[in-house]
Design a protein around this motif. Structure first.
Motif, PDB file in Angstrom:
ATOM      1  N   GLU A  35      -3.476  -5.038  -0.872  1.00  0.00           N
ATOM      2  CA  GLU A  35      -1.797  -4.766   0.174  1.00  0.00           C
ATOM      3  C   GLU A  35      -2.412  -3.059  -0.183  1.00  0.00           C
ATOM      4  N   MET A  39       3.283   0.125  -0.238  1.00  0.00           N
ATOM      5  CA  MET A  39       3.718  -1.097   0.334  1.00  0.00           C
ATOM      6  C   MET A  39       4.136  -1.469  -1.678  1.00  0.00           C
ATOM      7  N   ARG A  43       8.124  -1.365  -2.315  1.00  0.00           N
ATOM      8  CA  ARG A  43       8.563  -2.597  -2.604  1.00  0.00           C
ATOM      9  C   ARG A  43       9.590  -1.994  -4.368  1.00  0.00           C
ATOM     10  N   TRP A  66       0.038   3.923   9.598  1.00  0.00           N
ATOM     11  CA  TRP A  66       1.074   3.040   8.830  1.00  0.00           C
ATOM     12  C   TRP A  66       1.489   1.914   9.754  1.00  0.00           C
ATOM     13  N   CYS A  70       1.791  -2.204   8.955  1.00  0.00           N
ATOM     14  CA  CYS A  70       2.409  -3.559   8.397  1.00  0.00           C
ATOM     15  C   CYS A  70       2.776  -4.176   8.989  1.00  0.00           C
ATOM     16  N   TYR A  73       0.138  -6.292   7.705  1.00  0.00           N
ATOM     17  CA  TYR A  73       0.400  -6.930   6.240  1.00  0.00           C
ATOM     18  C   TYR A  73       1.409  -7.617   6.443  1.00  0.00           C
ATOM     19  N   PHE A  75       4.623  -6.235   7.037  1.00  0.00           N
ATOM     20  CA  PHE A  75       5.158  -5.723   6.176  1.00  0.00           C
ATOM     21  C   PHE A  75       6.446  -5.128   6.625  1.00  0.00           C
ATOM     22  N   LYS A 240       9.764  -8.965  -1.606  1.00  0.00           N
ATOM     23  CA  LYS A 240       8.879  -8.654  -0.517  1.00  0.00           C
ATOM     24  C   LYS A 240       9.585  -8.569   1.222  1.00  0.00           C
TER      25      LYS A 240
END
Length: 240
Positions: A35, A39, A43, A66, A70, A73, A75, A240
């Protein structure tokens, strides 16, 4: 009030390009461990304090990229995206403007491409800034150094020097006042801005693992660090 009661904030600045990385995309978006680098960085701060407001400063042209990443993934870690300026000084200033203007607290300014800052460093930096106003993470030099002037060089005492890293932590009202100064070419980082404002800079011991991903060789190190963490079951898992 104790350091644990004071509000913590983080401004993650990610305005780099992929030029020295020899990459077609900005280095903060390059994948490590499956990833994008950025990120991993976000995290780390969220795992340290899930209640901490995270402000991510990006160039205007990279915001949609971005947002797409996101989605790709999945995110969903909470953070606020702010558009940066034409310099790092202006980008940090924009990040500060996104924070609560009436509150005290400690704010960390961190490079988006330093994804290996650990809890111990973060705890030490926030605590030092709470107590003394400033806390800049730095490490001793491992190699010998020489001062070059003209066509000659001279050995100097490496123990008198430190390599500066991030995060750089400050009491929030202090950093706001410092960034109200006119921008200067001498401002190379947040510490130089606060120092010019007349405040003493205190150092906190960093780590050689807390690297800034800049060249292709750094990506190899990053993958090795991630593999090492994966093989350490006793390590606290990142959220996560």
């Amino acid at each position: 009030m104790s350091s644990s009661e004071l509000k913590k904030y983080a401004i993650i600045v990610a305005g780099g390009s992929g030029s020295r990385m020899q990459a077609a995309q900005p280095k903060q978006f390059l994948p490590i461990g499956g990833e994008p680098v950025l990120m991993h960085t976000l995290r780390r701060f969220h795992a340290f304090d899930p209640t901490m407001p995270l402000v991510l400063v990006l160039p205007q042209a990279e915001v949609k990229t971005w947002q797409g990443l996101c989605g790709d993934y999945s995110f969903t870690l909470p953070h606020q995206v702010v558009v940066g300026g034409t310099s790092r000084f202006q980008s940090v200033k924009n990040g500060l403007a996104a924070l609560d203007q009436e509150q005290d607290g400690v704010v960390a300014v961190h490079d988006g491409v330093r994804p290996f800052v650990d809890n111990a460093i973060l705890q030490a930096a926030y605590n030092k800034a709470f107590a003394q106003g400033t806390a800049v993470v730095a490490v001793s030099l491992k190699d010998s150094i020489r001062r070059v002037r003209g066509g000659s060089s001279k050995a100097v005492d490496r123990s008198a020097y430190r390599l500066v890293q991030t995060p750089q932590c400050f009491r929030l009202p202090l950093l706001r006042r410092a960034y109200a100064q006119p921008e200067s070419p001498l401002f190379t980082d947040d510490a130089s801005v606060v120092e010019r404002f007349g405040h003493k800079i205190h150092l906190v011991e960093g780590s050689f693992k807390n690297i800034k991903l800049t060249t292709p060789e750094d990506l190899l190190l990053a993958e090795a660090f991630l593999q090492q963490e994966k093989n350490q079951p006793s390590a606290e898992p990142l959220k996560k």
